[in-house]
Scaffold this motif. Structure first.
Motif, PDB file in Angstrom:
ATOM      1  N   ILE A   1      -1.479  16.098  -0.846  1.00 34.79           N
ATOM      2  CA  ILE A   1      -1.487  16.380   0.680  1.00 34.79           C
ATOM      3  C   ILE A   1      -2.099  15.252   1.314  1.00 34.79           C
ATOM      4  N   ALA A   2      -3.235  14.908   0.843  1.00 31.62           N
ATOM      5  CA  ALA A   2      -4.130  13.656   1.310  1.00 31.62           C
ATOM      6  C   ALA A   2      -3.598  12.308   1.293  1.00 31.62           C
ATOM      7  N   GLU A   3      -2.914  12.171   0.011  1.00 31.41           N
ATOM      8  CA  GLU A   3      -2.066  10.769  -0.095  1.00 31.41           C
ATOM      9  C   GLU A   3      -0.847  10.909   0.625  1.00 31.41           C
ATOM     10  N   SER A   4      -0.187  11.987   0.775  1.00 33.68           N
ATOM     11  CA  SER A   4       0.947  11.962   1.477  1.00 33.68           C
ATOM     12  C   SER A   4       0.864  11.779   3.046  1.00 33.68           C
TER      13      SER A   4
ATOM     14  N   ARG B   1       0.686  -1.148  -0.091  1.00 32.23           N
ATOM     15  CA  ARG B   1      -0.145  -0.072  -0.032  1.00 32.23           C
ATOM     16  C   ARG B   1       0.790   1.103  -0.039  1.00 32.23           C
ATOM     17  N   ILE B   2       2.032   1.339   0.656  1.00 33.15           N
ATOM     18  CA  ILE B   2       2.898   2.487   0.839  1.00 33.15           C
ATOM     19  C   ILE B   2       3.446   2.468  -0.709  1.00 33.15           C
TER      20      ILE B   2
ATOM     21  N   GLU C   1       3.038   5.960  -2.718  1.00 28.94           N
ATOM     22  CA  GLU C   1       4.361   6.732  -3.471  1.00 28.94           C
ATOM     23  C   GLU C   1       4.064   6.937  -4.741  1.00 28.94           C
ATOM     24  N   ASP C   2       3.585   5.788  -5.756  1.00 26.13           N
ATOM     25  CA  ASP C   2       3.521   5.969  -7.042  1.00 26.13           C
ATOM     26  C   ASP C   2       2.258   6.818  -7.235  1.00 26.13           C
TER      27      ASP C   2
END
Length: 217
Positions: free
Chosen positions: A174-177, A112-113, A117-118
């Protein structure tokens, strides 16, 4: 298992009692022989004989009580040691289950990480491309150029759409980070928990049990 080695009646103590009994019986036999030799049957002899018999009986009872206590404690300690060993085996079984579950969770979080990242990188690329987007003075319907008020309106629409797209990409990034950060923290927590699960050395515990049995023989 080592903690179960409390004080027990010692075999040496029981042997000492047996030796005292043998000594008392020997003294009794000497008295008996003297009585027979002298053919004396007075009250003093009877009292001495009774005293010897009472002493022998008391020592025999003391020896039996000590032996029974020793055997009872010995069995209790060995039984407790076996119970402890079985507890270690059950703990190891549960540890193996927990380690398998955590390992699967770690693999899932790592995947998932990687996906996060992708996605974050894709959003960065799109954001960069959007900032480079330039206004083209061409009507998408007729193919002609804008002029006058239409030109100004077209530029405003383009800038509004560009700014809206940039804001959306920024918020998504921002949300995905944040999701990636949270998953990374969880991953580290899982790895720490996994490294903290240690199997108990059952072979060593079995050796300790064997040594305990030897010391209690």
């Amino acid at each position: 298992i080592e903690a179960t080695k409390d004080m027990l009646p010692k075999i040496e103590d029981i042997n000492d009692i047996e030796a005292k009994i043998a000594s008392l019986e020997s003294q009794r036999d000497i008295i008996e022989s003297r009585r027979n030799a002298l053919a004396v049957n007075d009250s003093e002899f009877v009292q001495r004989r009774k005293a010897q018999e009472d002493a022998i009986f008391a020592k025999k009872r003391e020896m039996e009580e000590a032996r029974n206590t020793y055997e009872s404690e010995r069995e209790r300690k060995i039984r407790n040691a076996y119970d402890e060993l079985e507890g270690f085996k059950r703990a190891n079984k549960e540890n193996r289950k927990r380690k398998k579950f955590i390992s699967e969770q770690i693999e899932e979080h790592e995947e998932r990480i990687k996906n996060a990242e992708d996605l974050v990188q894709s959003l960065r690329d799109e954001y960069r491309d959007t900032t480079r987007r330039m206004f083209k003075n061409v009507c998408p319907e007729c193919g002609g150029e804008y002029s006058g008020a239409n030109y100004i309106n077209a530029i405003n629409r383009f800038n509004d759409k560009k700014n809206s797209d940039l804001e959306y990409l920024k918020l998504q990034g921002i949300a995905e980070s944040k999701k990636k950060h949270d998953m990374t923290e969880k991953l580290e927590s899982l790895k720490a928990e996994l490294s903290g699960i240690a199997n108990i050395d059952i072979a060593q515990k079995e050796l300790e049990l064997l040594e305990l049995r030897k010391t209690l023989m």
